[in-house]
Design a protein around this motif. Sequence first.
Motif, PDB file in Angstrom:
ATOM      1  N   THR A   6       0.825  -1.223   0.000  1.00 38.18           N
ATOM      2  CA  THR A   6       0.000   0.000   0.000  1.00 38.18           C
ATOM      3  C   THR A   6       0.853   1.265   0.000  1.00 38.18           C
ATOM      4  OG1 THR A   6      -0.115   0.158   2.419  1.00 38.18           O
ATOM      5  CG2 THR A   6      -1.819  -1.175   1.299  1.00 38.18           C
ATOM      6  N   GLY A   7       2.116   1.128   0.361  1.00 39.42           N
ATOM      7  CA  GLY A   7       2.993   2.294   0.451  1.00 39.42           C
ATOM      8  C   GLY A   7       2.809   3.068   1.741  1.00 39.42           C
ATOM      9  N   LYS A   8       1.917   2.638   2.608  1.00 35.95           N
ATOM     10  CA  LYS A   8       1.615   3.362   3.853  1.00 35.95           C
ATOM     11  C   LYS A   8       2.730   3.158   4.870  1.00 35.95           C
ATOM     12  CE  LYS A   8      -1.976   3.843   7.402  1.00 35.95           C
ATOM     13  NZ  LYS A   8      -1.624   5.142   7.739  1.00 35.95           N
ATOM     14  N   LEU A   9       3.141   4.266   5.474  1.00 35.71           N
ATOM     15  CA  LEU A   9       4.142   4.236   6.539  1.00 35.71           C
ATOM     16  C   LEU A   9       3.454   4.514   7.869  1.00 35.71           C
ATOM     17  CD1 LEU A   9       6.976   6.315   4.841  1.00 35.71           C
ATOM     18  CD2 LEU A   9       6.964   3.868   5.255  1.00 35.71           C
ATOM     19  N   THR A  10       3.876   3.816   8.899  1.00 34.46           N
ATOM     20  CA  THR A  10       3.400   4.088  10.258  1.00 34.46           C
ATOM     21  C   THR A  10       4.605   4.581  11.047  1.00 34.46           C
ATOM     22  OG1 THR A  10       1.809   2.285  10.062  1.00 34.46           O
ATOM     23  CG2 THR A  10       2.275   3.084  12.276  1.00 34.46           C
ATOM     24  N   TRP A  11       4.484   5.808  11.534  1.00 40.41           N
ATOM     25  CA  TRP A  11       5.594   6.434  12.245  1.00 40.41           C
ATOM     26  C   TRP A  11       5.321   6.474  13.740  1.00 40.41           C
ATOM     27  CZ3 TRP A  11       7.129  11.565   9.297  1.00 40.41           C
ATOM     28  CH2 TRP A  11       7.799  11.231   8.112  1.00 40.41           C
TER      29      TRP A  11
ATOM     30  N   ASP B  17       5.676   8.537  17.354  1.00 38.05           N
ATOM     31  CA  ASP B  17       5.472   9.953  17.666  1.00 38.05           C
ATOM     32  C   ASP B  17       6.756  10.763  17.462  1.00 38.05           C
ATOM     33  OD1 ASP B  17       2.870   9.341  18.286  1.00 38.05           O
ATOM     34  OD2 ASP B  17       3.101   9.572  20.468  1.00 38.05           O
ATOM     35  N   GLU B  18       7.879  10.215  17.864  1.00 35.05           N
ATOM     36  CA  GLU B  18       9.152  10.944  17.734  1.00 35.05           C
ATOM     37  C   GLU B  18       9.553  11.111  16.268  1.00 35.05           C
ATOM     38  OE1 GLU B  18      12.139  13.294  19.167  1.00 35.05           O
ATOM     39  OE2 GLU B  18      10.393  12.502  20.225  1.00 35.05           O
ATOM     40  N   MET B  19       9.188  10.131  15.428  1.00 36.08           N
ATOM     41  CA  MET B  19       9.486  10.252  13.997  1.00 36.08           C
ATOM     42  C   MET B  19       8.761  11.472  13.434  1.00 36.08           C
ATOM     43  SD  MET B  19      11.370   8.550  11.927  1.00 36.08           S
ATOM     44  CE  MET B  19      11.557   7.773  10.357  1.00 36.08           C
ATOM     45  N   TYR B  20       7.479  11.636  13.815  1.00 33.38           N
ATOM     46  CA  TYR B  20       6.731  12.827  13.384  1.00 33.38           C
ATOM     47  C   TYR B  20       7.452  14.092  13.844  1.00 33.38           C
ATOM     48  CZ  TYR B  20       2.488  10.386  11.829  1.00 33.38           C
ATOM     49  OH  TYR B  20       1.586   9.624  11.147  1.00 33.38           O
ATOM     50  N   ARG B  21       7.866  14.114  15.090  1.00 31.56           N
ATOM     51  CA  ARG B  21       8.535  15.313  15.629  1.00 31.56           C
ATOM     52  C   ARG B  21       9.833  15.593  14.876  1.00 31.56           C
ATOM     53  NH1 ARG B  21       7.253  12.580  20.552  1.00 31.56           N
ATOM     54  NH2 ARG B  21       5.312  13.404  21.374  1.00 31.56           N
TER      55      ARG B  21
ATOM     56  N   ASP C 258      -1.062  11.939   7.299  1.00 32.07           N
ATOM     57  CA  ASP C 258      -0.872  10.574   6.800  1.00 32.07           C
ATOM     58  C   ASP C 258       0.433  10.546   6.020  1.00 32.07           C
ATOM     59  OD1 ASP C 258      -3.230   9.574   7.826  1.00 32.07           O
ATOM     60  OD2 ASP C 258      -4.392  10.101   6.038  1.00 32.07           O
ATOM     61  N   VAL C 259       1.203   9.515   6.269  1.00 27.62           N
ATOM     62  CA  VAL C 259       2.499   9.423   5.604  1.00 27.62           C
ATOM     63  C   VAL C 259       2.526   8.147   4.773  1.00 27.62           C
ATOM     64  CG1 VAL C 259       4.997   9.354   5.918  1.00 27.62           C
ATOM     65  CG2 VAL C 259       3.577  10.579   7.565  1.00 27.62           C
TER      66      VAL C 259
END
Length: 181
Positions: A118-123, A125-129, A139-140
């Motif tokens: 699907t190409g969907k990444l799950t990050w 919380d620190e990855m977002y920061r 959505d990443v």
Amino acid sequence: MVLASAGLMLFLGSTLARKLFVAVAVGLYLLVGLIIVHIGTLLRVARDEARQYSAQMENQALELELQTAELEQQTQEAQTLSEELEQAHEELKLSVQRQLSEAQSIARLGSWDWDVPTGKLTWSDEMYRLYGFEPASVDVDYDRYKSMLHPDDQEIATGVVQHSLETGEPFSYDHRIVRTD
């Protein structure tokens, strides 16, 4: 029967015939009596056996009821244990997630999972920061991730990922990012 015996006696007319007739009649009565006694005995034996089988069946039915009750209790206990185990697992999972999140925050390090089809990444919380977002605010997917790479690192990153997809080997590389802030 009286007429038949009287006719027979007239016909035979002798004492010997009468004695023979009486002997046969007594023999028949004895035989019928013995048959009746034997049938009575068979019926008593059958009744006794039926009572024994009935008692055995009642005992087996009681035993089955006890086993059923015990099995129901064990099933309930297993269900309770399963629920407790599930709750403990969830608590442990939350604890580990909190600890990982705290460790990533302290180290300024993020983690992610990628669903390749699907190409969907799950990050984390620190990855977002690290990328300049509030946790779970966007959505990443893989294309969005590539757009946040420094232009000079995009070709190298694409090559490393492509090689990993073709060979199935894990990958690791350092790259720069362009933050939104």
